[in-house]
Design an enzyme around this catalytic site. Structure first.
Site, PDB file in Angstrom:
ATOM      1  N   CYS A  87       0.772  -1.101   0.154  1.00  0.00           N
ATOM      2  CA  CYS A  87      -0.166  -0.014   0.134  1.00  0.00           C
ATOM      3  C   CYS A  87       0.795   1.399  -0.017  1.00  0.00           C
ATOM      4  CB  CYS A  87      -1.032  -0.100   1.346  1.00  0.00           C
ATOM      5  SG  CYS A  87      -2.325  -1.111   1.026  1.00  0.00           S
ATOM      6  N   ILE A  88       1.767   1.448   0.959  1.00  0.00           N
ATOM      7  CA  ILE A  88       2.420   2.686   1.282  1.00  0.00           C
ATOM      8  C   ILE A  88       3.280   3.373  -0.031  1.00  0.00           C
ATOM      9  CG2 ILE A  88       3.920   4.150   2.487  1.00  0.00           C
ATOM     10  CD1 ILE A  88       3.355   2.051   4.799  1.00  0.00           C
TER      11      ILE A  88
END
Length: 441
Positions: free
Chosen positions: A278-279
């Site tokens: 995600c990040i």
């Protein structure tokens, strides 16, 4: 009609007669499917990978956050099964879409998995079904992409014949405290009734709070905010780490001192780049969508540039360390310790260590890796095999040890005692007292 749909589904949730389907049996989907089944909802998982489906049906677990015995018992009792045949959707009352949403080669959102999955769902969607997208994506996906596909493909009307919403996954592989079961959930449906019913379904399964928002777009943006917040702050600390190196200041000690403040500060640490599912990706989704509105997310894009440059910076630092011993990077024997994107897990998705290794190869270094959790990895179509073990004799063979993951089951004392030089990008060796051959990021 709408109230009848709502009441029928709420009654089914109470009686636990909802048939659940989970599309995508990866790090998000399999733990969700297990929790649904453990809560006495008969669950079928779908995946295009036959090997995953085979393993689930045999009760063999492949996800760290799932308890092996839980999976085996659920399969044996018939509460959980898996398939590669999309037609099972025709019997589902609750459908969770948990497929990958990567970036393409141009760093733009690749929502092909979401689109193709939704198209298949539409073929079999029946009246009285809840559909929830859990895959991280840009704000507007649920209403602008998913809804039209489902309506056109099924002939049903959203809000009258079926409910649709977005509830972002919150999976942190390896987290010892927060799992799918006890992590708070955010739900945003198209219409209040949809939100209420979908939230009720999650409440029947999870221990964590379920927070209802007014639309899928709010929930989609919320998820982007969570990870962009981390991206920006990691970008800040990475930039400060580069500055602190020039100033001969230990950034790790600086952060530890700053986090003693009980308010107004949250600790973030530098590293060789960003990893995970995600990040590193979410800010690209936001910046891509923002351009549709003629808006540039300048602060976010700046942090992304800093984080994306960290693997190259690590090569530069390694070169300087070798230079002190009058060694060239070209031809140097280097060992990367860890290719997982975070501590004590076997997940290497978007791991910066892979880029660090690739950059070492580009400049002619002889680079090996060792990871106690990952014996081999696939990167850009090529399988890379690690060394099977480390010991004093092996460590002595290398000109430089680069610590690229902070696994706790590595003997850092032994490494320090036998290494010529160490570049610790994760402060994994913080408890090693003798530090004459250790240099921190």
């Amino acid at each position: 009609m709408e109230n009848k749909l709502k009441q029928n589904l709420l009654n089914k949730i109470i009686k636990k007669t909802i048939h659940v389907s989970v599309i995508g049996l990866g790090y998000v989907g399999l733990p969700l499917a297990v929790e649904k089944a453990k809560a006495s909802f008969k669950t079928i998982g779908f995946d295009i990978q036959r090997e995953k489906v085979k393993m689930v049906n045999e009760g063999h677990n492949y996800i760290g956050d799932v308890i092996d015995d839980d999976l085996k018992e659920l399969v044996e009792t018939g509460m959980l099964s898996a398939t590669t045949d999309f037609s099972f959707i025709k019997d589902a009352d609750f459908i969770a879409i948990c497929v990958p949403t990567p970036l393409d080669e141009y760093q733009q959102p690749d929502i092909s998995y979401v689109k193709s999955s939704t198209e298949e769902v539409a073929k079999y969607l029946k009246k009285g079904t809840m559909v929830v997208l859990e895959s991280t994506t840009y704000p507007g996906t649920t209403e602008e992409l998913i809804k039209p596909i489902l309506e056109q493909g099924s002939g049903l009307k959203c809000g009258e014949d079926f409910y649709l919403g977005f509830s972002p996954e919150r999976v942190d592989p390896g987290n010892a405290i927060y799992k799918t079961k006890n992590t708070p959930k955010v739900v945003g449906g198209i219409g209040k009734d949809a939100t209420e019913v979908i939230a009720a379904m999650y409440r029947a399964v999870l221990d964590g709070d379920v927070y209802e928002v007014s639309s899928p777009a709010i929930a989609e943006m919320e998820k982007i905010l969570e990870n962009t917040y981390r991206n920006v702050n990691i970008g800040l600390i990475n930039e400060l780490a580069i500055l602190c190196d020039r100033m001969k200041i230990n950034i790790w000690e600086v952060v530890d001192a700053a986090k003693t403040k009980p308010y107004g500060f949250q600790a973030f640490y530098p590293g060789p780049g960003l990893g995970g599912h995600c990040i590193p990706l979410d800010p690209y989704y936001l910046s891509w969508k923002a351009r549709e509105y003629g808006f540039h997310t300048s602060m976010i894009e700046s942090s992304m540039m800093i984080n994306d440059r960290m693997p190259e910076y690590c090569i530069d630092r390694a070169s300087r360390i070798l230079n002190k011993d009058k060694k060239a990077l070209n031809g140097a024997k280097i060992l990367a310790l860890g290719v997982a994107y975070k501590q004590d897990i076997d997940d290497y998705r978007e791991s910066p260590a892979l880029k660090v290794i690739e950059n070492f190869e580009k400049v002619g270094a002889q680079i090996d890796f060792y990871d106690p959790f990952i014996p081999e990895y696939k990167y850009k179509g090529t399988i890379h095999k690690g060394i099977e073990k480390i010991n004093p004799e092996i460590i002595k063979r290398y000109d430089l040890i680069v610590v690229t993951a902070s696994h706790t089951n590595v003997d850092y004392e032994m490494i320090q005692q036998n290494a010529r030089a160490i570049f610790d990008t994760k402060n994994a060796m913080k408890n090693v007292e003798n530090r004459y051959n250790i240099e921190l990021l």
